[in-house]
Design an enzyme around this catalytic site. Structure first.
Site, PDB file in Angstrom:
ATOM      1  CE  LYS A 241      39.025  44.950  48.512  1.00 42.85           C
ATOM      2  NZ  LYS A 241      39.861  45.345  49.900  1.00 42.85           N
TER       3      LYS A 241
ATOM      4  CE1 TYR B 246      51.457  40.853  16.346  1.00 41.58           C
ATOM      5  CE2 TYR B 246      50.229  39.947  18.127  1.00 41.58           C
ATOM      6  CZ  TYR B 246      50.388  40.646  16.818  1.00 41.58           C
ATOM      7  OH  TYR B 246      49.275  41.496  16.508  1.00 41.58           O
TER       8      TYR B 246
HETATM    9  C1  LIG Z   1      39.903  44.542  50.821  1.00 41.98           C
HETATM   10  C2  LIG Z   1      39.916  44.744  52.253  1.00 41.98           C
HETATM   11  C3  LIG Z   1      39.282  43.658  53.075  1.00 41.98           C
HETATM   12  C4  LIG Z   1      38.881  42.321  52.685  1.00 41.98           C
HETATM   13  O1  LIG Z   1      40.255  41.632  52.831  1.00 41.98           O
HETATM   14  P1  LIG Z   1      40.041  39.821  52.092  1.00 41.98           P
HETATM   15  O2  LIG Z   1      41.520  39.406  52.505  1.00 41.98           O
HETATM   16  O3  LIG Z   1      39.809  39.947  50.910  1.00 41.98           O
HETATM   17  O4  LIG Z   1      39.139  39.284  53.161  1.00 41.98           O
HETATM   18  C5  LIG Z   1      39.076  44.173  54.452  1.00 41.98           C
HETATM   19  N1  LIG Z   1      39.406  45.358  54.768  1.00 41.98           N
HETATM   20  C6  LIG Z   1      39.917  46.178  54.094  1.00 41.98           C
HETATM   21  C7  LIG Z   1      40.206  47.624  54.608  1.00 41.98           C
HETATM   22  C8  LIG Z   1      39.982  46.073  52.853  1.00 41.98           C
HETATM   23  O5  LIG Z   1      40.665  46.737  51.861  1.00 41.98           O
END
Ligand SMILES: *Cc1c(COP(=O)(O)O)cnc(C)c1O
Length: 822
Positions: free
Chosen positions: A490, A717
């Site tokens: 993701k 700035y």
């Molecule tokens: C992002 C996510 C993960 C992965 O989590 P990590 O701590 O990055 O391993 C697993 N399950 C769900 C539902 C997530 O949204």
């Protein structure tokens, strides 16, 4: 392939195998152990190495590709499925591989140099190849093939056309070197150096030295620096010994270094009581040491001092990287600058083959100088290789490759030299394809690379794909047998990329991918990713497109369930896989306990769907203080999924563990785990700077301008940066629009300039920011590291009082990504 062939019977004897050989007539000249990287299948011997998951599946795949000879463990029972294949049964398949190559090695009596040491093995090997190549026809390890598998594969390439071999050996634990020694059987030994003990799987320095020296037992000549054997009490191998050192008694004692000649360092050493000199085209300490090690070996081999000095002056940098970049006209460019020979070409073609994002694959290849075999055999081998690696088009450069044009059955064009290719490049149709650039050094393919890749705005996120694979394997090794792995990609794979990462994961056979939104999944499908993909935030408007692309939704409420069923009915779909999300404590998305009953009733009534998996998410699996809560979540998840499976009457994939839970809660692995940030090298379970994971991402920018300022002058700035001393300030090409958070201004954030950690000064601007570089060596154009393996994403997260997830995912899309293998 040009190689001595061995009969099955011979091999059976050498590796002391059992088993029937229904087809004695088959013969072997190629070794294989990876069903994704096969060549010369008809003559290949496939070793089913243990410790790999799904070994049986790989045998089947290799068989389907045409392999008929296998070495398998004695317990293998699948042979009857493949009646026309030979199965050799052994106790230890890795040992069988090594024994076979050890036998092959004995056919050759020319000198073989073995190199080991903590660092510099590959550079020293490549430089010896450059130096000794003036006089010898050398076979050497490809890239850094120095492992228990890499060494036998390298030595297998020895043939009678060569008159020298150079192989590197690397070990990670005690007991490994004996096997490598038996395969290489060196006559000459080179020790590069000995590093810190703890980082290499050895508790004591003495143990580590002793293990490394096993390689050199009985060699005629051993070349080393006494500095690295200081305090070692065992015997030093070598009928003859030759030592090198800096200002310390040795056969070659470097007494002066001077780096005032542009890019060169001049070295003066005492050799046989006289001063000799050489000019080295490098200035850094590691290169100087590696070059002196090579210098020592050549003198020990009695080459003429002046010739050696001349050759050293011509040494060139060893570039190991194979980079994947975005190119013009919607192309992907793979730039492989490692020196060109047939084994490195095969490795690069495997990477090309792994790219699914474009319909077409093109290879731009120069001719291969000094291949050591007749050009006709060489180009025939290459033509076979291109065919088996599905190359669609060849663009050949050089008169020799052009003269063998008719050997190639792909679409093809030839040019006499690089300049002609460049002058006519506008006449070649180039669009929507993956292009591999593989040219020998003198063909200067970097010029072609420049034309084909888009201009880079000099702030780049470099993604190390080897590290990503190693991290994946680290977690795979923690999985119980049969547990599947879903990789979380993701948010552009936590900022690191889209199809580039998904391709690697698909190639490495993860079971599932997960994205946050449907459009992320759709772009993966457009890039040719075929793995099942779960979408965590599906929305009504996107359902039809998801179905068209076979994306599988997370269903987290009765509303979403009903909506999705409606769409499936309209589309006449049956048994469409869905993933049920359960709320076990996170209170984000998911069915709460009281909705489980109604949910199951709906599902039971609707053949349009099938529950592929049920899952939940931990709130704090990394935090030991919350372990009670995590256990409660596991218990609740277990009982709900039990009810689900009973009611539905079929089994579903159950999964709850994210990165930190994989090793902290093995009992929570269920049928699958969801690996996220660990893949990218970060896992809160491991103490900072002691992590077994490798750094995947490196954010690099550069200095546009340097100015001298006086105490009291202000910077940026609103004049928020005030010089507290006279000094120097560098402006670098990264700002908050690139994802360098504005909170990092005024000294909160730090970056690495030539190895020195320096603070920001003044506010962060949109596209750039300023660093106080007072007192450190730096020039305009120098690289600046925002984060890497030393100054880490975790460090930046600490500076920002946030978590590494946010730092990684904030890097904006305008920052170019470069993907590489080393
Ligand atoms: C992002 C996510 C993960 C992965 O989590 P990590 O701590 O990055 O391993 C697993 N399950 C769900 C539902 C997530 O949204």
């Amino acid at each position: 392939m040009y190689h001595i062939t061995y009969s099955l019977e011979e091999i059976k004897n050498v590796i002391q195998a059992e088993g029937n050989i229904p087809h004695f007539e088959y013969s072997v000249r190629t070794l294989a152990f990876d069903s994704r990287k096969l060549v010369d299948e008809k003559y290949a011997l496939f070793f089913a190495l243990s410790g790999r998951r799904n070994g049986d599946l790989y045998i089947k795949e290799a068989y389907q590709e045409g392999v008929r000879n296998f070495v398998v463990h004695k317990t293998y029972t699948g042979a009857s499925e493949f009646p026309d294949a030979n199965f050799l049964l052994v106790d230890d398949t890795l040992k069988a591989l090594q024994d076979l190559v050890a036998k092959h090695r004995k056919n050759f009596s020319y000198p073989v140099i073995a190199i080991t040491g903590s660092n510099g093995k590959t550079i020293v090997k490549e430089w010896l190849y450059q130096l000794l190549g003036h006089e010898k026809n050398i076979i050497r390890s490809p890239k850094s093939y120095n492992s228990q598998i890499g060494v036998p594969l390298s030595v297998w390439n020895m043939n009678e056309k060569n008159n020298m071999g150079i192989f590197e050996a690397g070990i990670s634990r005690k007991g490994e070197m004996t096997a490598l020694k038996n395969v290489i059987r060196p006559s000459i030994g080179v020790l590069t150096n000995i590093g810190e003990a703890h980082n290499e799987g050895f508790d004591y320095r003495e143990d580590k030295i002793a293990e490394k020296l096993i390689l050199f037992k009985g060699v005629d000549l051993f070349v080393y620096s006494p500095k690295y054997l200081e305090g070692y009490t065992g015997t030093i191998p070598g009928k003859k010994k030759f030592t090198w050192a800096f200002n310390q008694p040795a056969n070659l004692n470097v007494i002066r270094q001077y780096d005032g000649y542009g890019d060169y360092t001049s070295l003066t050493a005492v050799f046989k009581g006289e001063e000799i000199e050489c000019m080295l085209p490098f200035k850094d300490a590691a290169s100087i040491e590696n070059a002196v090690c090579c210098w020592a070996l050549l003198l020990a081999l009695k080459y003429d001092e002046d010739d050696v000095a001349e050759w050293i002056e011509e040494l060139h940098a060893v570039r190991m990287r194979m980079e994947l970049k975005t190119g013009i006209n919607n192309c992907s460019i793979i730039d492989d600058s490692y020196s060109l020979d047939i084994s490195s070409l095969a490795i690069a073609l495997d990477f090309l083959n792994q790219q699914n994002q474009h319909p077409k694959r093109t290879l731009i290849l120069s001719e291969i100088p000094e291949a050591g075999i007749s050009p006709k055999i060489l180009y025939k081998q290459i033509a076979e290789l291109l065919e088996s690696k599905s190359v669609d088009r060849l663009i050949g450069v050089g008169p020799e490759i052009s003269s063998y044009a008719k050997l190639f059955s792909t679409e093809k064009t030839f040019f006499p030299d690089t300049a002609t290719l460049i002058s006519q490049i506008h006449t070649i149709p180039i669009a929507d394809e993956t292009i591999l650039l593989k040219g020998a050094r003198k063909f200067e393919f970097e010029q072609i690379s420049k034309i084909l890749t888009q201009k880079v705005h000099e702030t780049v996120l470099e993604i190390n794909l080897n590290a990503l694979e190693n991290n994946l394997n680290h977690y795979k090794a923690h999985l119980k047998p049969g547990v599947k792995l879903m990789a979380m990609v993701k948010a552009f794979s936590y900022g690191s990329g889209s199809f580039e990462i998904a391709n690697v994961l698909q190639f490495n056979r993860v079971d599932y991918l997960a994205v946050a939104y449907a459009d992320e999944g759709i772009s993966l499908r457009e890039a040719g990713v075929t793995l099942p993909i779960m979408v965590m935030n599906p929305d009504l408007l996107g359902f039809e497109m998801m179905i068209a692309d076979k994306l599988e939704p997370e269903i987290y409420s009765l509303r979403v369930l009903n909506d999705f069923i409606e769409v499936l009915k309209k589309k006449n779909k049956n048994h469409y896989p869905i993933h049920i999300k359960l709320d076990t404590g996170m209170h984000r998305l998911g069915f709460s306990t009281e909705d489980i009953g109604p949910m199951l009733k709906i599902i039971a009534k609707n053949p349009s769907i099938v529950v592929k998996s049920a899952f939940s998410h931990f709130t704090s699996s990394e935090d030991p203080l919350s372990d009670d809560l995590t256990h409660e979540q596991i218990n609740l998840f277990t009982s709900i999924t039990n009810v689900m499976e009973k009611t539905l009457g079929y089994s579903i994939i159950k999964h709850i563990a994210n990165t930190s839970a994989i090793s902290r809660f093995p009992e929570a692995q269920f049928d699958m785990v969801r690996l996220g940030i660990g893949l990218y090298g970060i896992d809160g379970t491991y103490p900072a700077h002691k992590s077994p994971l490798e750094t995947v991402a490196r954010l690099k920018t550069c200095i546009s301008q340097i100015r001298e300022l006086k105490k009291g002058d202000t910077v940026g700035y609103n004049r928020r940066g005030v010089m507290t001393h006279n000094g120097r300030v560098a402006t670098v090409k990264i700002g908050y629009a690139d994802g360098y958070n504005r909170q990092l201004g005024n000294g909160t954030g730090k970056m690495l300039v030539n190895g020195f950690l320096v603070p920001t000064i003044g506010n962060i601007c949109m596209d750039m920011c300023m660093l106080d570089i007072t007192g450190i060596p730096a020039e305009e154009g120098d690289d600046v590291l925002v984060f890497d393996e030393n100054h880490t994403v975790n460090d930046i997260a600490d500076q920002l009082k946030t978590i590494p997830y946010e730092v990684l995912t904030s890097i904006s899309q305008r920052v170019k990504r470069i993907y590489y293998y080393e």
